[in-house]
Write a protein that holds these residues in place. Sequence first.
Motif, mmCIF file in Angstrom:
data_model
loop_
_atom_site.group_PDB
_atom_site.id
_atom_site.type_symbol
_atom_site.label_atom_id
_atom_site.label_comp_id
_atom_site.label_asym_id
_atom_site.label_seq_id
_atom_site.Cartn_x
_atom_site.Cartn_y
_atom_site.Cartn_z
ATOM 1 N N GLY A 146 0.817 -1.188 0.000
ATOM 2 C CA GLY A 146 0.000 0.000 0.000
ATOM 3 C C GLY A 146 0.861 1.250 0.000
ATOM 4 O O GLY A 146 2.016 1.257 0.425
ATOM 5 N N ALA A 147 0.322 2.356 -0.498
ATOM 6 C CA ALA A 147 1.079 3.610 -0.603
ATOM 7 C C ALA A 147 1.100 4.308 0.746
ATOM 8 O O ALA A 147 0.194 4.209 1.564
ATOM 9 N N CYS A 148 2.223 5.024 0.992
ATOM 10 C CA CYS A 148 2.379 5.857 2.185
ATOM 11 C C CYS A 148 3.047 7.148 1.765
ATOM 12 O O CYS A 148 3.624 7.246 0.683
ATOM 13 N N THR A 149 2.974 8.168 2.590
ATOM 14 C CA THR A 149 3.488 9.494 2.239
ATOM 15 C C THR A 149 4.945 9.645 2.634
ATOM 16 O O THR A 149 5.500 8.841 3.392
ATOM 17 N N GLU A 150 5.563 10.696 2.096
ATOM 18 C CA GLU A 150 6.974 10.966 2.419
ATOM 19 C C GLU A 150 7.149 11.306 3.882
ATOM 20 O O GLU A 150 8.173 10.999 4.483
ATOM 21 N N THR A 151 6.124 11.942 4.494
ATOM 22 C CA THR A 151 6.220 12.279 5.914
ATOM 23 C C THR A 151 6.171 11.028 6.796
ATOM 24 O O THR A 151 6.597 11.039 7.945
ATOM 25 N N GLN A 152 5.674 9.936 6.242
ATOM 26 C CA GLN A 152 5.637 8.676 6.976
ATOM 27 C C GLN A 152 6.875 7.811 6.715
ATOM 28 O O GLN A 152 6.908 6.655 7.161
ATOM 29 N N ALA A 153 7.864 8.316 6.024
ATOM 30 C CA ALA A 153 9.056 7.530 5.690
ATOM 31 C C ALA A 153 9.722 7.009 6.967
ATOM 32 O O ALA A 153 10.007 7.770 7.899
ATOM 33 N N GLY A 154 9.942 5.711 7.003
ATOM 34 C CA GLY A 154 10.565 5.068 8.161
ATOM 35 C C GLY A 154 9.588 4.720 9.249
ATOM 36 O O GLY A 154 9.987 4.129 10.270
ATOM 37 N N LEU A 155 8.297 5.042 9.077
ATOM 38 C CA LEU A 155 7.308 4.757 10.113
ATOM 39 C C LEU A 155 7.040 3.255 10.188
ATOM 40 O O LEU A 155 7.045 2.551 9.186
ATOM 41 N N ILE A 156 6.822 2.784 11.400
ATOM 42 C CA ILE A 156 6.559 1.368 11.630
ATOM 43 C C ILE A 156 5.047 1.167 11.636
ATOM 44 O O ILE A 156 4.307 1.839 12.366
ATOM 45 N N GLY A 157 4.564 0.236 10.799
ATOM 46 C CA GLY A 157 3.153 -0.080 10.734
ATOM 47 C C GLY A 157 2.887 -1.518 11.064
ATOM 48 O O GLY A 157 3.804 -2.363 11.073
ATOM 49 N N ALA A 158 1.632 -1.814 11.363
ATOM 50 C CA ALA A 158 1.231 -3.166 11.727
ATOM 51 C C ALA A 158 0.349 -3.743 10.649
ATOM 52 O O ALA A 158 -0.662 -3.157 10.270
ATOM 53 N N ALA A 159 0.726 -4.925 10.141
ATOM 54 C CA ALA A 159 -0.064 -5.606 9.117
ATOM 55 C C ALA A 159 -1.226 -6.326 9.786
ATOM 56 O O ALA A 159 -1.283 -6.489 11.007
ATOM 57 N N ALA A 160 -2.168 -6.797 8.982
ATOM 58 C CA ALA A 160 -3.340 -7.481 9.513
ATOM 59 C C ALA A 160 -2.967 -8.793 10.184
ATOM 60 O O ALA A 160 -3.634 -9.237 11.127
ATOM 61 N N ASP A 161 -1.897 -9.448 9.685
ATOM 62 C CA ASP A 161 -1.479 -10.726 10.264
ATOM 63 C C ASP A 161 -0.534 -10.545 11.441
ATOM 64 O O ASP A 161 0.053 -11.505 11.940
ATOM 65 N N GLY A 162 -0.299 -9.297 11.898
ATOM 66 C CA GLY A 162 0.580 -9.037 13.031
ATOM 67 C C GLY A 162 2.013 -8.774 12.669
ATOM 68 O O GLY A 162 2.839 -8.499 13.547
ATOM 69 N N GLY A 163 2.369 -8.819 11.384
ATOM 70 C CA GLY A 163 3.733 -8.540 10.982
ATOM 71 C C GLY A 163 4.054 -7.057 11.043
ATOM 72 O O GLY A 163 3.173 -6.209 11.128
ATOM 73 N N THR A 164 5.359 -6.762 11.018
ATOM 74 C CA THR A 164 5.829 -5.379 11.087
ATOM 75 C C THR A 164 6.176 -4.899 9.693
ATOM 76 O O THR A 164 7.033 -5.488 9.013
ATOM 77 N N LEU A 165 5.510 -3.813 9.244
ATOM 78 C CA LEU A 165 5.779 -3.215 7.938
ATOM 79 C C LEU A 165 6.426 -1.853 8.130
ATOM 80 O O LEU A 165 6.218 -1.190 9.156
ATOM 81 N N LEU A 166 7.219 -1.441 7.141
ATOM 82 C CA LEU A 166 7.897 -0.150 7.175
ATOM 83 C C LEU A 166 7.519 0.650 5.944
ATOM 84 O O LEU A 166 7.367 0.090 4.848
ATOM 85 N N CYS A 167 7.410 1.969 6.149
ATOM 86 C CA CYS A 167 7.162 2.872 5.027
ATOM 87 C C CYS A 167 8.500 3.224 4.404
ATOM 88 O O CYS A 167 9.247 4.062 4.923
ATOM 89 N N LEU A 168 8.802 2.578 3.246
ATOM 90 C CA LEU A 168 10.108 2.741 2.604
ATOM 91 C C LEU A 168 9.924 3.290 1.187
ATOM 92 O O LEU A 168 8.831 3.248 0.625
#
Length: 228
Positions: A146-168
């Motif tokens: 999924g798309a994320c903004t430049e201000t979210q660069a490096g932000l840690i997100g949570a996937a639906a299955d509990g995994g850790t996603l990064l805004c890269l």
Amino acid sequence: MARTQQWQERERWPEAWPDEREPEDLFPPEPRPIVNPYAIIALVAALLALFPVAIVFGFIAFGHPRGRVMACFALLLGAAEVAAVAAFFVLAGNVLPDTVSRANQATATTTAQVTTVATTSAPTPVAPPPTAPPATTTQPAAHKGGACTETQAGLIGAAADGGTLLCLANATAGSGYQWSGPYNVGTGVFEAGTKCDPSIAKTGRTSDGHALVCETQGRSAGWVLWTE
């Protein structure tokens, strides 16, 4: 005439036959010793530093008329040896505790010096361990790709299955950012730009929930924002 006859009878009949005479003493008394043997034993023992033997035989030698001077000399030597032994034990009893005390003090001083040198020469760690608990910032919900903004660069997100996603940064498109992962991000909280040690922690996070990576910069390493 009567005297002549009496003299003749005496010559004819002696007063006692040779066998009837008193026999001589077969066991004559032994001559007294010229030297006192007890005094000699006492003197020899005193010269050999056997003062108990010298003192005992010295007193026994005084019961005999001869050798008293020798026995007296042996007693004096024995008494001097007793005094010397007693003085040795007294001095040893006073010197030994002082020696032990000085040895203990020297050992304690040496141990303190070694401890001080070891403390002062211990290497300072490059990066201290995390001093703050893991970030409690609520991770935003995200889905991989999924798309994320430049201000979210490096932000840690949570996937639906509990995994850790990064805004890269989106390397495929060449521009823009997207949620990528899953990644394993350390729970230690650090600040970007501070020094780090890759052997201790390779990844971390900021207090506001952004991912950090320990990158080597020349001879040192530092925390940088994880954006790629």
